[in-house]
Motif scaffolding. Structure first.
Motif, PDB file in Angstrom:
ATOM      1  N   SER A  41       0.817  -1.214   0.000  1.00 44.20           N
ATOM      2  CA  SER A  41       0.000   0.000   0.000  1.00 44.20           C
ATOM      3  C   SER A  41       0.853   1.267   0.000  1.00 44.20           C
ATOM      4  CB  SER A  41      -0.969   0.000   1.182  1.00 44.20           C
ATOM      5  OG  SER A  41      -0.271   0.259   2.367  1.00 44.20           O
ATOM      6  N   ASP A  43       0.544   5.840   0.021  1.00 44.63           N
ATOM      7  CA  ASP A  43      -0.253   7.059   0.132  1.00 44.63           C
ATOM      8  C   ASP A  43       0.187   8.005  -0.965  1.00 44.63           C
ATOM      9  OD1 ASP A  43      -1.692   6.337   2.458  1.00 44.63           O
ATOM     10  OD2 ASP A  43       0.126   6.702   3.633  1.00 44.63           O
ATOM     11  N   SER A  45       1.231  11.474  -2.332  1.00 45.63           N
ATOM     12  CA  SER A  45       1.735  12.707  -1.731  1.00 45.63           C
ATOM     13  C   SER A  45       1.567  13.902  -2.680  1.00 45.63           C
ATOM     14  CB  SER A  45       3.210  12.543  -1.345  1.00 45.63           C
ATOM     15  OG  SER A  45       4.005  12.375  -2.496  1.00 45.63           O
TER      16      SER A  45
END
Ligand SMILES: *Cc1c(COP(=O)(O)O)cnc(C)c1O
Length: 353
Positions: A41, A43, A45
């Motif tokens: 996984s 995120d 940015s």
């Protein structure tokens, strides 16, 4: 004229690449596309989706150059290694005049890309041990601009002899590019040819984040070569080949932390491969398990088509290689999780011989 008749002849005649996804299947054990079995996984940015992305995102290029031990000018990033295969044909092959060459059994996209652009493809079957038939290649090089050599080879799993690569690079010097497709090199990093790029201006290396980096869904690959080759490819690549989220995630995957995580995954796969090979060698319908330097193994089975179908019906999806030259009776099995290995082993044990 019908719409069909309006299309280019080579496109009407084209059989699209039979990707694992296109072949379908209803399964819960997917071992047909050499993907990593579990998701990593990330995120996002970068929240600047109102802006066009960079053509060659600096952070991605710099991280990959560092990882590969090359200069940023020797690295091109594209929508998967598959786009790299295509860009080379577009930049170097004149349709109807030049040709590409490859050595089956091997990866299926070289012929599909050539056909799409109306470029002739020539094949030189691999030797019995699946190494290069250098004499036969030498005899067929007339008009060839690009030679694709997959190492380690998909689907056979073995590394091509480095000495043979040298002979090939010498015989094509000044005439053709030699493209080493290193999609699986992270599983045998010592075998990479990137260190030879300085020595051979006609050497090109293809890489991908789809296999050891566990990012097949990201669609991100790399072409590594002399600055001259990269500059030519830059002329034919799309203006925005990577979306901003793709570049964002690729840069993270290629950070020192990302590379360490990749190496842990490789170690896990190599361990699982050993387990699966040991178990398979002990099963009645298994005639032969070939050595592998990759995250898949090629297996020759008694009544392979029936076994393939039987496992398919049980939701275990493997890749049938039976149609490739010299691979009759062969299936390719991607290394998955221990649970997935066990499902395959149990299903094969239950097959009557
Ligand atoms: C998977 C694979 C590719 C394609 O990689 P993408 O980056 O997913 O396009 C290229 N070559 C070989 C040999 C492969 O197995």
């Amino acid at each position: 004229m019908s719409i069909e008749e309006l299309a280019r002849k080579n496109v009407r005649d084209l059989t699209p690449y039979q990707s694992a996804r296109r072949l379908g299947g209803k399964g819960d054990v997917w071992l047909n596309a050499n993907e990593f079995p579990t998701a990593v996984s990330f995120d996002l940015s970068q929240q600047t989706l109102n802006r066009y992305p960079e053509c060659q995102p600096k952070a991605v290029i710099e991280n990959y150059a560092q990882y590969a031990g090359l200069k940023p000018e020797q690295v091109l990033v594209s929508r998967g290694a598959d786009e790299g295969i295509e860009l080379l044909i577009r930049a170097f092959c004149e349709p109807g005049k030049d040709a590409i060459l490859f050595c089956p059994p091997t990866y299926g996209m070289y012929s599909v890309s050539a056909e799409t652009f109306g470029v002739e493809y020539r094949t030189v079957p691999a030797l019995q041990n699946w190494q290069l038939d250098l004499q036969a290649i030498a005899d067929k090089l007339d008009g060839v601009k690009v030679v694709y050599v997959c190492s380690p080879n998909n689907p056979t799993g073995q590394i091509i002899n480095p000495q043979d690569f040298r002979v090939l690079l010498e015989m094509t010097r000044g005439k053709a590019l030699v493209v080493a497709d290193e999609a699986y090199i992270e599983f045998c990093p010592q075998a990479t040819l990137t260190g030879w790029i300085a020595e051979y201006p006609n050497l090109v290396v293809l890489r991908t984040l789809s296999k050891a980096f566990a990012l097949a869904g990201l669609r991100c690959g790399f072409t590594l070569a002399s600055e001259d080759v990269i500059a030519l490819l830059m002329k034919v690549i799309a203006p925005y080949p990577l979306s901003t989220p793709v570049a964002d995630i690729a840069a993270q995957a290629l950070s020192p932390l990302g590379i360490n995580a990749m190496r842990d995954r490789v170690a896990q796969i190599l361990e699982e491969r050993q387990y699966l090979i040991t178990q398979l060698r002990d099963i009645a319908c298994v005639e032969q398990v070939f050595d592998s330097e990759t995250n898949y193994i090629l297996v020759r089975l008694t009544a392979s088509s029936a076994v393939f179908k039987s496992l398919w019906d049980q939701g275990i999806i493997l890749r049938d290689q039976n149609k490739q030259p010299s691979l009759s009776g062969c299936l390719r099995i991607t290394i998955g999780t221990r649970d997935e290995s066990q499902r395959v082993i149990d299903a094969l044990r239950a097959e009557k011989v």
